[in-house]
Design a protein around this motif. Structure first.
Motif, PDB file in Angstrom:
ATOM      1  N   ASN A 211       0.960  -1.006  -0.081  1.00  0.00           N
ATOM      2  CA  ASN A 211       0.091  -0.113   0.078  1.00  0.00           C
ATOM      3  C   ASN A 211       0.932   1.219  -0.025  1.00  0.00           C
ATOM      4  O   ASN A 211       2.084   1.334   0.076  1.00  0.00           O
ATOM      5  N   ASP A 212       0.172   2.482  -0.106  1.00  0.00           N
ATOM      6  CA  ASP A 212       0.951   3.630  -0.118  1.00  0.00           C
ATOM      7  C   ASP A 212       1.978   3.982   1.042  1.00  0.00           C
ATOM      8  O   ASP A 212       3.000   4.573   0.888  1.00  0.00           O
ATOM      9  N   GLU A 213       1.524   3.368   2.179  1.00  0.00           N
ATOM     10  CA  GLU A 213       2.335   3.734   3.501  1.00  0.00           C
ATOM     11  C   GLU A 213       3.518   2.918   3.396  1.00  0.00           C
ATOM     12  O   GLU A 213       4.701   3.290   3.778  1.00  0.00           O
ATOM     13  N   GLU A 214       3.479   1.724   3.084  1.00  0.00           N
ATOM     14  CA  GLU A 214       4.533   0.602   2.920  1.00  0.00           C
ATOM     15  C   GLU A 214       5.473   1.150   1.807  1.00  0.00           C
ATOM     16  O   GLU A 214       6.631   0.966   1.926  1.00  0.00           O
ATOM     17  N   LYS A 215       4.879   1.615   0.491  1.00  0.00           N
ATOM     18  CA  LYS A 215       5.530   2.051  -0.577  1.00  0.00           C
ATOM     19  C   LYS A 215       6.426   3.165  -0.223  1.00  0.00           C
ATOM     20  O   LYS A 215       7.706   3.327  -0.364  1.00  0.00           O
ATOM     21  N   LYS A 216       5.870   4.216   0.708  1.00  0.00           N
ATOM     22  CA  LYS A 216       6.800   5.497   1.051  1.00  0.00           C
ATOM     23  C   LYS A 216       7.751   5.028   2.062  1.00  0.00           C
ATOM     24  O   LYS A 216       8.875   5.597   2.002  1.00  0.00           O
ATOM     25  N   SER A 217       7.654   4.009   2.930  1.00  0.00           N
ATOM     26  CA  SER A 217       8.494   3.864   3.953  1.00  0.00           C
ATOM     27  C   SER A 217       9.774   2.970   3.364  1.00  0.00           C
ATOM     28  O   SER A 217      10.842   3.339   3.554  1.00  0.00           O
ATOM     29  N   ASN A 218       9.263   2.110   2.285  1.00  0.00           N
ATOM     30  CA  ASN A 218      10.478   1.661   1.699  1.00  0.00           C
ATOM     31  C   ASN A 218      11.519   2.488   0.800  1.00  0.00           C
ATOM     32  O   ASN A 218      12.615   2.699   0.603  1.00  0.00           O
ATOM     33  N   ALA A 219      10.521   3.485   0.077  1.00  0.00           N
ATOM     34  CA  ALA A 219      11.180   4.652  -0.986  1.00  0.00           C
ATOM     35  C   ALA A 219      12.183   5.532   0.031  1.00  0.00           C
ATOM     36  O   ALA A 219      13.085   5.806  -0.178  1.00  0.00           O
ATOM     37  N   THR A 220      11.673   5.870   1.020  1.00  0.00           N
ATOM     38  CA  THR A 220      12.325   6.962   2.314  1.00  0.00           C
ATOM     39  C   THR A 220      13.655   6.139   2.670  1.00  0.00           C
ATOM     40  O   THR A 220      14.669   6.664   2.446  1.00  0.00           O
ATOM     41  N   TYR A 221      13.259   4.848   3.093  1.00  0.00           N
ATOM     42  CA  TYR A 221      14.447   4.168   3.563  1.00  0.00           C
ATOM     43  C   TYR A 221      15.789   4.094   2.415  1.00  0.00           C
ATOM     44  O   TYR A 221      16.787   4.228   2.630  1.00  0.00           O
ATOM     45  N   MET A 222      15.269   3.524   1.069  1.00  0.00           N
ATOM     46  CA  MET A 222      16.018   3.409   0.019  1.00  0.00           C
ATOM     47  C   MET A 222      17.052   4.599  -0.306  1.00  0.00           C
ATOM     48  O   MET A 222      18.019   4.571  -0.623  1.00  0.00           O
ATOM     49  N   ILE A 223      16.159   5.818  -0.400  1.00  0.00           N
ATOM     50  CA  ILE A 223      16.935   7.068  -0.561  1.00  0.00           C
ATOM     51  C   ILE A 223      18.024   7.280   0.363  1.00  0.00           C
ATOM     52  O   ILE A 223      19.111   7.549   0.001  1.00  0.00           O
ATOM     53  N   SER A 224      17.637   7.120   1.664  1.00  0.00           N
ATOM     54  CA  SER A 224      18.526   7.300   2.521  1.00  0.00           C
ATOM     55  C   SER A 224      19.976   6.388   2.592  1.00  0.00           C
ATOM     56  O   SER A 224      21.068   6.701   2.930  1.00  0.00           O
ATOM     57  N   ILE A 225      19.602   5.093   2.238  1.00  0.00           N
ATOM     58  CA  ILE A 225      20.447   4.061   2.132  1.00  0.00           C
ATOM     59  C   ILE A 225      21.479   4.506   0.754  1.00  0.00           C
ATOM     60  O   ILE A 225      22.475   4.055   0.931  1.00  0.00           O
ATOM     61  N   ALA A 226      20.873   5.046  -0.313  1.00  0.00           N
ATOM     62  CA  ALA A 226      21.568   5.352  -1.347  1.00  0.00           C
ATOM     63  C   ALA A 226      22.730   6.317  -1.073  1.00  0.00           C
ATOM     64  O   ALA A 226      23.526   6.331  -1.481  1.00  0.00           O
ATOM     65  N   ARG A 227      21.987   7.450  -0.360  1.00  0.00           N
ATOM     66  CA  ARG A 227      22.693   8.645   0.326  1.00  0.00           C
ATOM     67  C   ARG A 227      23.919   8.138   1.019  1.00  0.00           C
ATOM     68  O   ARG A 227      25.228   8.568   0.911  1.00  0.00           O
ATOM     69  N   LYS A 228      23.663   7.238   1.880  1.00  0.00           N
ATOM     70  CA  LYS A 228      24.687   6.873   2.798  1.00  0.00           C
ATOM     71  C   LYS A 228      25.714   5.870   2.280  1.00  0.00           C
ATOM     72  O   LYS A 228      26.820   5.830   2.865  1.00  0.00           O
ATOM     73  N   LEU A 229      25.188   5.364   0.995  1.00  0.00           N
ATOM     74  CA  LEU A 229      26.399   4.513   0.243  1.00  0.00           C
ATOM     75  C   LEU A 229      27.403   5.459  -0.479  1.00  0.00           C
ATOM     76  O   LEU A 229      28.585   5.262  -0.538  1.00  0.00           O
ATOM     77  N   GLY A 230      26.979   6.596  -0.646  1.00  0.00           N
ATOM     78  CA  GLY A 230      27.815   7.656  -1.664  1.00  0.00           C
ATOM     79  C   GLY A 230      27.196   8.254  -2.665  1.00  0.00           C
ATOM     80  O   GLY A 230      27.853   8.876  -3.365  1.00  0.00           O
ATOM     81  N   CYS A 231      25.638   7.987  -2.914  1.00  0.00           N
ATOM     82  CA  CYS A 231      25.386   8.424  -4.119  1.00  0.00           C
ATOM     83  C   CYS A 231      24.525   9.995  -3.850  1.00  0.00           C
ATOM     84  O   CYS A 231      23.767  10.036  -2.685  1.00  0.00           O
ATOM     85  N   SER A 232      24.999  10.752  -4.576  1.00  0.00           N
ATOM     86  CA  SER A 232      24.309  12.267  -4.581  1.00  0.00           C
ATOM     87  C   SER A 232      23.061  12.347  -5.375  1.00  0.00           C
ATOM     88  O   SER A 232      23.156  12.513  -6.601  1.00  0.00           O
TER      89      SER A 232
END
Length: 642
Positions: free
Chosen positions: A573-594
């Motif tokens: 659902n939208d809530e779960e999708k947003k949770s994944n997307a928010t987490y994923m973007i932070s992980i990408a930045r944590k990895l080193g992606c701008s």
């Protein structure tokens, strides 16, 4: 993690005098001379030193030679890089003593802690510490370390593990960082601290901070002037967040009879704050116009008028008549306290004209008592986003942040307005393709003659065509007129060009040809497949990407320890999708992606943003692998990532 290790000096106290950017620049000049001559001696220093920052506009080559002779009688003495740095610091100190106004220097030192190269403003430090204590005092992780003592190095010590900056970014722009991605265990190892710093810096870029001259190594080493500079930017973004029509539509009132919403839309937040302040000062009978947050407010008179106009019940009109600026400033702050304003500055800060602290003070007044009509709370119809305009607004944000990420001289506040004279686009083109712009044929703002703007924009189109961007039937005047669809289309093509250029710099040929969109798609699918997972994306507009799971699997494939799978949902659902997307973007930045996309771009599968995200992960992965058949990663040009 992905970070560049930096130039390391064995003497820690010597290294602390410089930023990594400065060390790289100085090391490059030193090595260039050494390669040319086989060694570097005192005799070779004067012509080299004369060109360095802090000496080139203060002393001549002859004077440098004379000063060096005082410390190094043997001009044939061969020196290493650390001796070169010490000589540079010594020369700067002597140059200041020769030409400096000692009286001014003594006065300056009363309010600041200085090193040979950098100055720490103790008043600003104290204000930022108070801000942190106030907003993060109850944070579950940080509360055991707070309150910080402004008189000590508590602040710089707490920054070392990277958690504080991440938390402060979320105070400034809530939801920027998924705090599940922050490493917060009791004792962090160097790897985990570096991940936090990488996450913090990439997230700072994503809210509009300029971090071109700051690297993770600078944060690891706790460089005070860089830390304060970054904290200052984050706090400023927080304090000015509501200084726009969308957050505060009542600001239309300050336009008077003209009601020109477009004019307000083009104003930077600081300019909007000044316009708001002058609106009330004029109504209160103040006879001057405030143009800055320094010299124009240092006598405290403008504050006396402003507070009396906004909160007469807490103010004494006699404050305006006090002749002593110090006494008036003290009275102003007493009245401000009655409004429950957080103490951001002292009377001395007002009188000395501290621009950062005075701006923060006025911003606080705006938040507590803006004095605008509560009836005027609707945006004008012509600037209310709906439908496709909402996506355009998100893309405007992404492209604006991408442009500012280059560290060009012009800071972009409103994309569609700020590019209309062509100058910003020429600056970006010159970054993306150095040497492509003919600056002799360009006109720098402010530009009064309309045809000069057209000339700039015509060159933008011409250079774009040289880069093989698709600009059929596009003329410079279309940019001057502010055609939003065209500007977005142009910037998307330029971002894509830059993206593919970065990848091709790492790997000149990918299976015998230049890297294309389909190569990026295939690379991502192969990476996920090689990791043992079954997810695949059919295209960059594959609706299944909305769950965010594919990108989490891709991030896990390039760095297995990065994703905590117990935090990932099924995305049903939208809530779960947003949770994944928010987490994923932070992980990408944590990895080193701008990256500059938002969770909504994943949930709605914005094709452009999906492509840039995938390419950024690919860029990071290839860079770690040394770029395949390309140049070593460390020899790549320092240009912003995607």
């Amino acid at each position: 993690m992905s970070g560049f290790v930096g130039v390391v000096v064995s003497d820690a106290s010597l290294q602390s005098q410089f930023t990594q950017m400065e060390l790289r620049d100085l090391n490059s000049k030193f090595l260039s001379t050494k390669r040319e001559r086989g060694h570097v001696t005192i005799k070779e220093l004067p012509p080299m030193m004369e060109k360095l920052k802090g000496l080139n506009d203060m002393v001549t080559e002859q004077t440098i030679a004379e000063m060096l002779a005082e410390s190094y009688p043997d001009t044939g003495l061969e020196i290493d890089f650390e001796s070169f740095l010490r000589a540079y610091l010594d020369l700067r100190s002597k140059a200041r003593q020769r030409i400096g106004n000692l009286k001014t220097a003594v006065s300056f030192l009363k309010a600041s802690t200085t090193t040979n190269l950098h100055t720490i403003n103790e008043a600003e430090k104290a204000s930022y510490v108070a801000h942190i204590n106030n907003y993060l005092g109850e944070d579950p992780f940080l509360k055991k370390y707070l309150p910080l003592n402004p008189a000590t190095n508590d602040l710089f010590n707490l920054v070392l593990d990277g958690v504080l900056l991440c938390k402060l970014i979320n105070v400034a722009v809530p939801g920027t960082i998924d705090e599940r991605a922050i490493n917060t265990k009791g004792v962090l190892n160097p790897w985990e601290r570096n991940e936090n710093h990488t996450l913090g810096l990439n997230s700072a870029k994503a809210i509009g901070c300029t971090v071109v001259n700051i690297g993770t190594q600078d944060l690891v080493e706790g460089r005070p002037h860089l830390i304060l500079g970054l904290i200052s930017q984050i706090i400023k973004i927080q304090l000015l967040a509501d200084l726009n029509l969308k957050k505060t539509p009542q600001l239309m009132e300050i336009m008077g009879d003209s009601k020109d919403a477009e004019e307000l839309l083009t104003l930077a937040p600081e300019k909007m704050l000044l316009k708001w302040m002058n609106f009330h000062l004029k109504k209160a009978g103040y006879g001057k116009t405030v143009t800055n947050f320094s010299s124009d407010v240092k006598d405290g008179e403008a504050y006396a008028y402003l507070l009396n106009a906004l909160a007469p019940e807490h103010c004494d009109s006699s404050t305006k008549n006090i002749e002593d600026p110090n006494e008036r400033a003290k009275r102003v702050l007493e009245q401000a306290e009655k409004l429950d304003l957080k103490k951001f500055l002292s009377a001395d800060d007002i009188v000395e004209g501290s621009p950062n602290l005075n701006l923060a003070f006025v911003a606080q007044i705006f938040h507590h008592r803006n004095g605008l009509s509560t009836d005027n709370n609707q945006l004008p119809a012509q600037i209310t986003p709906d439908g496709d305009d909402i996506q355009d607004t998100r893309e405007e944000r992404a492209f604006r942040l991408w442009i500012n990420n280059f560290g060009i001289a012009t800071f972009v506040n409103n994309l569609f307005e700020d590019v209309r004279d062509g100058w910003v686009l020429l600056e970006v083109l010159d970054k993306v393709s150095p040497g492509s712009v003919n600056w002799k044929q360009a006109t720098k703002p402010p530009i009064k003659l309309p045809f000069r703007k057209v000339e700039n924009c015509n060159q933008v189109v011409e250079v774009g065509k040289q880069l093989k961007l698709s600009l059929v039937n596009v003329a410079g005047n279309d940019i001057v007129q502010g055609n939003k669809k065209l500007i977005i289309a142009f910037l998307w093509q330029l971002m894509r060009f830059n993206m593919l250029q970065l990848l091709n710099n790492l790997r000149f040929h990918y299976q015998g040809k230049e890297i294309s969109d389909s190569d990026i798609l295939n690379w991502a699918n192969n990476k996920v497949k090689e990791s043992g997972r079954s997810s695949q994306m059919e295209s960059f507009k594959d609706k299944n990407l909305a769950t965010g799971i594919f990108f989490l699997e891709l991030l896990s494939a390039v760095q297995p320890r990065m994703v905590s799978w117990n935090l990932v949902t099924k995305g049903e659902n939208d809530e779960e999708k947003k949770s994944n997307a928010t987490y994923m973007i932070s992980i990408a930045r944590k990895l080193g992606c701008s990256v500059f996309l938002l969770p909504e771009d994943i949930m709605e599968v914005n094709q452009k943003m999906i492509l840039t995200l995938t390419a950024s992960i690919m860029y990071w992965s290839l860079k770690q692998a040394g770029g395949g058949n390309s140049k070593p990663a460390e020899s790549l040009p320092e240009v912003p990532e995607l």
